[in-house]
Design a protein around this motif. Structure first.
Motif, PDB file in Angstrom:
ATOM      1  N   SER A   1      54.402  25.953  44.524  1.00 12.37           N
ATOM      2  CA  SER A   1      54.764  27.184  45.237  1.00 12.37           C
ATOM      3  C   SER A   1      53.658  27.641  46.178  1.00 12.37           C
ATOM      4  O   SER A   1      53.897  28.472  47.062  1.00 12.37           O
ATOM      5  CB  SER A   1      55.059  28.302  44.236  1.00 12.37           C
ATOM      6  N   GLU A   2      52.429  27.117  45.962  1.00 16.10           N
ATOM      7  CA  GLU A   2      51.250  27.486  46.748  1.00 16.10           C
ATOM      8  C   GLU A   2      50.861  28.946  46.589  1.00 16.10           C
ATOM      9  O   GLU A   2      50.157  29.518  47.420  1.00 16.10           O
ATOM     10  CB  GLU A   2      51.444  27.144  48.233  1.00 16.10           C
ATOM     11  N   LEU A   3      51.322  29.563  45.514  1.00 20.89           N
ATOM     12  CA  LEU A   3      50.894  30.929  45.199  1.00 20.89           C
ATOM     13  C   LEU A   3      49.597  30.875  44.397  1.00 20.89           C
ATOM     14  O   LEU A   3      49.430  30.020  43.528  1.00 20.89           O
ATOM     15  CB  LEU A   3      51.967  31.650  44.386  1.00 20.89           C
ATOM     16  N   THR A   4      48.684  31.794  44.694  1.00 23.54           N
ATOM     17  CA  THR A   4      47.428  31.893  43.962  1.00 23.54           C
ATOM     18  C   THR A   4      47.155  33.356  43.623  1.00 23.54           C
ATOM     19  O   THR A   4      47.865  34.261  44.089  1.00 23.54           O
ATOM     20  CB  THR A   4      46.246  31.346  44.790  1.00 23.54           C
ATOM     21  N   MET A   5      46.118  33.547  42.837  1.00 26.80           N
ATOM     22  CA  MET A   5      45.760  34.901  42.455  1.00 26.80           C
ATOM     23  C   MET A   5      45.108  35.676  43.609  1.00 26.80           C
ATOM     24  O   MET A   5      44.813  36.858  43.460  1.00 26.80           O
ATOM     25  CB  MET A   5      44.819  34.882  41.241  1.00 26.80           C
ATOM     26  N   SER A   6      44.861  35.015  44.723  1.00 29.31           N
ATOM     27  CA  SER A   6      44.336  35.716  45.902  1.00 29.31           C
ATOM     28  C   SER A   6      45.432  35.975  46.933  1.00 29.31           C
ATOM     29  O   SER A   6      45.160  36.488  48.018  1.00 29.31           O
ATOM     30  CB  SER A   6      43.207  34.898  46.542  1.00 29.31           C
ATOM     31  N   THR A   7      46.683  35.634  46.581  1.00 27.06           N
ATOM     32  CA  THR A   7      47.810  35.877  47.483  1.00 27.06           C
ATOM     33  C   THR A   7      48.236  37.340  47.409  1.00 27.06           C
ATOM     34  O   THR A   7      48.420  37.892  46.325  1.00 27.06           O
ATOM     35  CB  THR A   7      49.007  34.976  47.115  1.00 27.06           C
ATOM     36  N   ASN A   8      48.374  37.955  48.556  1.00 29.17           N
ATOM     37  CA  ASN A   8      48.868  39.327  48.603  1.00 29.17           C
ATOM     38  C   ASN A   8      50.352  39.333  48.240  1.00 29.17           C
ATOM     39  O   ASN A   8      51.160  38.629  48.851  1.00 29.17           O
ATOM     40  CB  ASN A   8      48.662  39.911  50.004  1.00 29.17           C
ATOM     41  N   ILE A   9      50.704  40.106  47.250  1.00 25.03           N
ATOM     42  CA  ILE A   9      52.080  40.080  46.738  1.00 25.03           C
ATOM     43  C   ILE A   9      53.101  40.526  47.779  1.00 25.03           C
ATOM     44  O   ILE A   9      54.264  40.130  47.735  1.00 25.03           O
ATOM     45  CB  ILE A   9      52.187  40.949  45.464  1.00 25.03           C
ATOM     46  N   TRP A  10      52.657  41.330  48.772  1.00 20.85           N
ATOM     47  CA  TRP A  10      53.588  41.852  49.762  1.00 20.85           C
ATOM     48  C   TRP A  10      53.706  40.959  50.988  1.00 20.85           C
ATOM     49  O   TRP A  10      54.508  41.236  51.878  1.00 20.85           O
ATOM     50  CB  TRP A  10      53.175  43.266  50.168  1.00 20.85           C
ATOM     51  N   THR A  11      52.886  39.916  51.055  1.00 26.21           N
ATOM     52  CA  THR A  11      52.972  39.003  52.201  1.00 26.21           C
ATOM     53  C   THR A  11      53.674  37.698  51.837  1.00 26.21           C
ATOM     54  O   THR A  11      53.704  36.766  52.636  1.00 26.21           O
ATOM     55  CB  THR A  11      51.565  38.688  52.742  1.00 26.21           C
ATOM     56  N   ILE A  12      54.229  37.631  50.638  1.00 29.12           N
ATOM     57  CA  ILE A  12      54.916  36.411  50.194  1.00 29.12           C
ATOM     58  C   ILE A  12      56.191  36.212  51.005  1.00 29.12           C
ATOM     59  O   ILE A  12      57.027  37.116  51.112  1.00 29.12           O
ATOM     60  CB  ILE A  12      55.268  36.502  48.695  1.00 29.12           C
ATOM     61  N   ASN A  13      56.349  35.014  51.553  1.00 31.07           N
ATOM     62  CA  ASN A  13      57.581  34.647  52.250  1.00 31.07           C
ATOM     63  C   ASN A  13      58.427  33.815  51.282  1.00 31.07           C
ATOM     64  O   ASN A  13      58.219  32.615  51.125  1.00 31.07           O
ATOM     65  CB  ASN A  13      57.274  33.851  53.525  1.00 31.07           C
ATOM     66  N   THR A  14      59.359  34.478  50.610  1.00 29.81           N
ATOM     67  CA  THR A  14      60.143  33.795  49.580  1.00 29.81           C
ATOM     68  C   THR A  14      60.989  32.664  50.151  1.00 29.81           C
ATOM     69  O   THR A  14      61.205  31.651  49.478  1.00 29.81           O
ATOM     70  CB  THR A  14      61.041  34.807  48.843  1.00 29.81           C
TER      71      THR A  14
ATOM     72  N   SER B   1      42.886  45.317  49.709  1.00 26.15           N
ATOM     73  CA  SER B   1      42.021  45.165  48.545  1.00 26.15           C
ATOM     74  C   SER B   1      42.635  44.207  47.525  1.00 26.15           C
ATOM     75  O   SER B   1      43.828  43.890  47.588  1.00 26.15           O
ATOM     76  CB  SER B   1      41.801  46.531  47.890  1.00 26.15           C
ATOM     77  N   PRO B   2      41.832  43.746  46.572  1.00 20.02           N
ATOM     78  CA  PRO B   2      42.354  42.875  45.507  1.00 20.02           C
ATOM     79  C   PRO B   2      43.438  43.527  44.653  1.00 20.02           C
ATOM     80  O   PRO B   2      44.130  42.832  43.903  1.00 20.02           O
ATOM     81  CB  PRO B   2      41.099  42.572  44.663  1.00 20.02           C
ATOM     82  N   LEU B   3      43.588  44.826  44.754  1.00 21.70           N
ATOM     83  CA  LEU B   3      44.623  45.506  43.973  1.00 21.70           C
ATOM     84  C   LEU B   3      46.027  45.039  44.341  1.00 21.70           C
ATOM     85  O   LEU B   3      46.955  45.168  43.538  1.00 21.70           O
ATOM     86  CB  LEU B   3      44.518  47.026  44.188  1.00 21.70           C
ATOM     87  N   SER B   4      46.200  44.508  45.549  1.00 21.79           N
ATOM     88  CA  SER B   4      47.522  44.039  45.979  1.00 21.79           C
ATOM     89  C   SER B   4      47.714  42.547  45.744  1.00 21.79           C
ATOM     90  O   SER B   4      48.750  41.986  46.107  1.00 21.79           O
ATOM     91  CB  SER B   4      47.727  44.338  47.467  1.00 21.79           C
ATOM     92  N   HIS B   5      46.718  41.890  45.150  1.00 15.11           N
ATOM     93  CA  HIS B   5      46.834  40.460  44.890  1.00 15.11           C
ATOM     94  C   HIS B   5      47.673  40.191  43.640  1.00 15.11           C
ATOM     95  O   HIS B   5      47.751  41.022  42.732  1.00 15.11           O
ATOM     96  CB  HIS B   5      45.443  39.834  44.714  1.00 15.11           C
ATOM     97  N   ILE B   6      48.268  39.018  43.601  1.00 12.81           N
ATOM     98  CA  ILE B   6      49.042  38.618  42.425  1.00 12.81           C
ATOM     99  C   ILE B   6      48.113  38.500  41.228  1.00 12.81           C
ATOM    100  O   ILE B   6      47.021  37.926  41.315  1.00 12.81           O
ATOM    101  CB  ILE B   6      49.737  37.267  42.677  1.00 12.81           C
ATOM    102  N   GLN B   7      48.557  39.022  40.099  1.00 14.34           N
ATOM    103  CA  GLN B   7      47.778  38.904  38.869  1.00 14.34           C
ATOM    104  C   GLN B   7      48.509  38.121  37.791  1.00 14.34           C
ATOM    105  O   GLN B   7      47.882  37.567  36.890  1.00 14.34           O
ATOM    106  CB  GLN B   7      47.397  40.294  38.344  1.00 14.34           C
TER     107      GLN B   7
ATOM    108  N   LYS C   1      57.720  41.718  41.110  1.00 12.54           N
ATOM    109  CA  LYS C   1      57.807  42.889  40.251  1.00 12.54           C
ATOM    110  C   LYS C   1      56.544  43.728  40.435  1.00 12.54           C
ATOM    111  O   LYS C   1      55.436  43.231  40.252  1.00 12.54           O
ATOM    112  CB  LYS C   1      57.950  42.465  38.782  1.00 12.54           C
ATOM    113  N   PHE C   2      56.758  44.982  40.838  1.00 14.27           N
ATOM    114  CA  PHE C   2      55.632  45.884  41.060  1.00 14.27           C
ATOM    115  C   PHE C   2      54.863  46.084  39.750  1.00 14.27           C
ATOM    116  O   PHE C   2      55.470  46.215  38.687  1.00 14.27           O
ATOM    117  CB  PHE C   2      56.152  47.227  41.587  1.00 14.27           C
ATOM    118  N   PRO C   3      53.508  46.081  39.776  1.00 12.80           N
ATOM    119  CA  PRO C   3      52.727  46.003  41.010  1.00 12.80           C
ATOM    120  C   PRO C   3      52.137  44.627  41.331  1.00 12.80           C
ATOM    121  O   PRO C   3      51.770  44.375  42.465  1.00 12.80           O
ATOM    122  CB  PRO C   3      51.596  47.000  40.733  1.00 12.80           C
TER     123      PRO C   3
END
Length: 263
Positions: A72-85, A47-53, A106-108
């Protein structure tokens, strides 16, 4: 002799059944809790709850926050837990301005991008425009300005890239307090010393030095000027040994110095 109370098996069966029922109920509640927790995690991740805000950027001076985030190619639709740092830091490190970058979650919903840029150590002039040069020797040709902001010296007549690169590396080793005292650095190579340089300082003094070990040799500059009369301007030599030569003591030598820096 006391008589022991005898409990018949018929009396014990209801209690055993009740104990087993309670144990089974507890086990069922436990498994149902695990099930609902797993379902909640799956729903959250999908769900969108896990997206970066929120994306916070720090340490950047050459680029604004939006440009760093775009790299960085990060967007607000990126799942925060699937980020490959690792992939992000590697991609951003390809930028010649960026020395290193750190990505933290940083959670959440928050991601921090901490940028460590190569230091701006000087400027070079190209076609009446000034371009920053970094401590790794990289000239930012795409960044130009009409005037120098005074936060780094102007490097003049560095016509060979090798010596410009070496000068930039030396400037990177200087403390900010000494770097901010330098107004201009002129490359003045001779047959005997291709590393010869002249410095014009913001406090009115000149410095005769060499690119080789320049950062180490310039450490004596504050100590020397602290012992001089501010009105007695001249040249501070930091080549072989360190000494001061006043302009008033030798006007002919002064004229020769000015001529050599203009050639």
């Amino acid at each position: 002799m006391s008589k022991k109370k005898i409990v018949s098996i018929e009396d014990r069966i209801p209690k055993l059944k009740q104990a087993r029922k309670k144990k089974a109920n507890r086990r069922l509640i436990f498994y149902l809790s695990i099930f609902f927790i797993l379902i909640s995690i799956i729903v959250y991740l999908q769900s969108p709850l896990s997206h970066i805000q929120t994306i916070n950027v720090t340490g950047n001076s050459f680029f604004d926050d939006e440009e760093i985030i775009a790299q960085s190619e990060l967007t607000m639709s990126t799942n925060i837990w699937t980020i490959n740092t690792s992939d992000i830091t590697q991609a951003m490190s390809d930028n010649p301005i960026i020395k290193s970058v750190e990505i933290s979650r940083k959670f959440p919903w928050t991601v921090d991008i901490i940028v460590n840029e190569h230091q701006r150590v000087g400027y070079v002039e190209e076609e009446s425009n000034f371009h920053p040069i970094l401590g790794n020797g990289q000239i930012l040709h795409e960044m130009e300005q009409d005037a120098i902001s005074g936060d780094a010296p102007l490097l003049v007549e560095f016509t060979e890239e090798e010596y410009l690169h070496r000068m930039a590396i030396e400037l990177q080793e200087l403390s900010d307090s000494i770097l901010n005292l330098i107004s201009e650095i002129h490359w003045n190579p001779t047959d005997d010393n291709p590393n010869d340089i002249w410095l014009y300082m913001n406090d009115g003094f000149m410095v005769s030095g060499t690119i080789r070990d320049f950062a180490d040799r310039m450490q004596v500059y504050p100590s020397i000027i602290s012992q001089l009369d501010p009105e007695d301007k001249g040249v501070i030599h930091i080549g072989v040994g360190a000494y001061f030569e006043s302009f008033e003591n030798d006007n002919d030598e002064d004229n020769q110095m000015e001529t050599s820096t203009e050639e």
